[in-house]
Design a protein around this motif. Structure first.
Motif, PDB file in Angstrom:
ATOM      1  N   SER A  30     -31.430  72.989 -69.064  1.00  0.00           N
ATOM      2  CA  SER A  30     -30.036  73.395 -68.831  1.00  0.00           C
ATOM      3  C   SER A  30     -30.015  74.781 -68.174  1.00  0.00           C
ATOM      4  O   SER A  30     -29.158  75.051 -67.333  1.00  0.00           O
ATOM      5  CB  SER A  30     -29.227  73.387 -70.135  1.00  0.00           C
ATOM      6  N   ALA A  41     -25.914  78.809 -69.112  1.00  0.00           N
ATOM      7  CA  ALA A  41     -26.405  77.565 -69.720  1.00  0.00           C
ATOM      8  C   ALA A  41     -25.412  77.042 -70.755  1.00  0.00           C
ATOM      9  O   ALA A  41     -25.230  75.836 -70.909  1.00  0.00           O
ATOM     10  CB  ALA A  41     -27.772  77.804 -70.356  1.00  0.00           C
ATOM     11  N   ARG A  45     -23.545  73.388 -70.850  1.00  0.00           N
ATOM     12  CA  ARG A  45     -23.574  72.473 -72.002  1.00  0.00           C
ATOM     13  C   ARG A  45     -22.154  72.111 -72.434  1.00  0.00           C
ATOM     14  O   ARG A  45     -21.862  70.959 -72.757  1.00  0.00           O
ATOM     15  CB  ARG A  45     -24.384  73.078 -73.156  1.00  0.00           C
ATOM     16  N   TYR A  61     -32.836  67.727 -69.348  1.00  0.00           N
ATOM     17  CA  TYR A  61     -32.141  66.510 -68.905  1.00  0.00           C
ATOM     18  C   TYR A  61     -33.042  65.670 -68.011  1.00  0.00           C
ATOM     19  O   TYR A  61     -33.838  66.206 -67.237  1.00  0.00           O
ATOM     20  CB  TYR A  61     -30.877  66.868 -68.107  1.00  0.00           C
TER      21      TYR A  61
END
Ligand SMILES: NC(=O)c1ccc[n+]([C@@H]2O[C@H](COP(=O)([O-])OP(=O)(O)OC[C@H]3O[C@@H](n4cnc5c(N)ncnc54)[C@H](O)[C@@H]3O)[C@@H](O)[C@H]2O)c1
Ligand SMILES: NC(=O)c1ccc[n+]([C@@H]2O[C@H](COP(=O)([O-])OP(=O)(O)OC[C@H]3O[C@@H](n4cnc5c(N)ncnc54)[C@H](O)[C@@H]3O)[C@@H](O)[C@H]2O)c1
Lengths: 207, 207
Positions: A30, A41, A45, A61
């Motif tokens: 992320s 980050a 999220r 991811y």
């Protein structure tokens, strides 16, 4: 309900993830994706949390999966029928731009009132007389109408699109169009970009 | 340091406040302005707090003052010299758009390589041969370069603009240009708007 500011970041996620897919990158943290996006980050999220559980602690991811998922969220797994009204410089530039069709936005028709333009071939479309606009929208189930006519003609073109059942209007004319609230209206204000540039020039001390 | 997402809202504040000035509205509450902007009142207050103390408890904001102030923050009290490279459909549409000059972004020159276009008059500008690009940028202290050439030509045009000392590039070609970090680079991805539309069509249940 997803905030507009998050919705506007989704196409950018999609583009960046698309590049990562092309470069055969399999996973991304992320933090790395957030850095590419120019956000934190935690913002990233939060954005993705609106849509589901993605990524794994410690892994990050899976690029291909996230790319496909964001594509689905953006409604890109289907095609959309589009028309352009106003085949002047801007309308023709948009008609010739191949990237829209690549994303599933298929240009079905281009309209103008100028007899010199009617009948002219633009890629796979022939410019048609605006007289036939409403019948064409209904017959071809047009979803999105692009307005690139001079500002004095824009509201009347919008009214006709709405009467014919169009679902969304992308307006480039510098007027605030009045449309029913169930019609999606996006106004393109290119001058906003220049003002963003002058802000940043000033910030850098160019005066 | 102001977050990008806030910077991007400033031109919209400026436009809306401009309309309120034209309608001779003297004051506005943060809630009303926030509703116009499609954001929360607290978000609006947070935005403006980056730049100073505006508005008064119980009174709201003085429209004219806030309008002028945001104009100053956006760097609009000075003029900027601009050129367009690539006088095709998109370049000509941008060259003909009067709203840029209204905001102080003055088009000084338009360039192309096509001999059929060189010498053609576009409003107050005659299209020039791209050969003269770098000399022109230096001689006329050009701040902003707009790139509307095909994607294969874009990086080379950007390199020449950078070499000549341009401060900002507004790129419409679908490539990620490489420029030194002190050059402001804004990439215009019009397809992002369509993806925002397909998201909202999907949200409304049009499938
Ligand atoms: N939003 C922005 O940032 C931005 C930037 C550039 C241009 N524009 C706007 O986009 C629009 C188009 O710009 P352009 O440079 O292509 O102008 P243009 O004059 O080249 O094209 C306008 C076209 O619309 C046609 N037209 C006029 N009335 C019509 C009608 N009722 N139905 C169908 N067609 C009609 C004209 O015949 C002409 O071909 C203008 O409103 C301009 O102000 C906006
Ligand atoms: N970013 C977007 O969303 C978006 C939308 C539409 C078009 N575009 C892009 O904008 C660009 C222009 O589109 P268009 O429809 O106006 O194309 P166009 O083909 O009509 O115009 C391109 C012009 O650039 C000129 N040119 C080529 N190489 C040059 C060079 N080295 N120096 C100067 N001029 C040069 C050509 O002679 C031509 O006149 C393309 O890259 C297109 O993909 C982007």
């Amino acid at each position: 309900h997803v905030p507009m500011v998050v919705i506007r970041r989704l196409p950018k996620y999609y583009r960046y993830l698309g590049e990562l897919v092309e470069r055969k990158v399999e996973r991304i943290s992320s933090q790395t994706l957030a850095d590419m996006m120019g956000i934190s980050a935690s913002q990233l999220r939060q954005d993705l949390n609106h849509f589901g559980e993605f990524g794994q602690q410690g892994y990050g991811y899976r690029v291909e999966d996230l790319y496909q998922e964001i594509g689905r969220i953006l409604g890109l797994e289907k095609e959309y029928n589009m028309i352009i009204v106003g085949a002047g410089n801007l309308g023709q530039a948009l008609a010739n731009y191949p990237n829209f069709a690549k994303r599933g936005f298929v240009l079905k028709g281009v309209f103008d009132v100028n007899p010199k333009l009617i009948g002219l071939k633009l890629r796979d479309n022939e410019i048609m007389d605006t007289d036939g606009l409403e019948d064409f929208i209904r017959a071809n189930k047009i979803d999105i109408g692009i307005i690139t006519v001079p500002k004095e003609a824009a509201q009347e073109v919008a009214d006709r699109m709405v009467r014919a059942g169009i679902k969304a209007i992308w307006n480039f004319a510098p007027v605030d169009l009045k449309v029913p609230k169930e019609v999606i209206l996006v106004n393109e204000h290119l001058a906003d970009r220049l003002m963003e540039i002058s802000f940043r020039l000033k910030e850098l001390g160019y005066e």
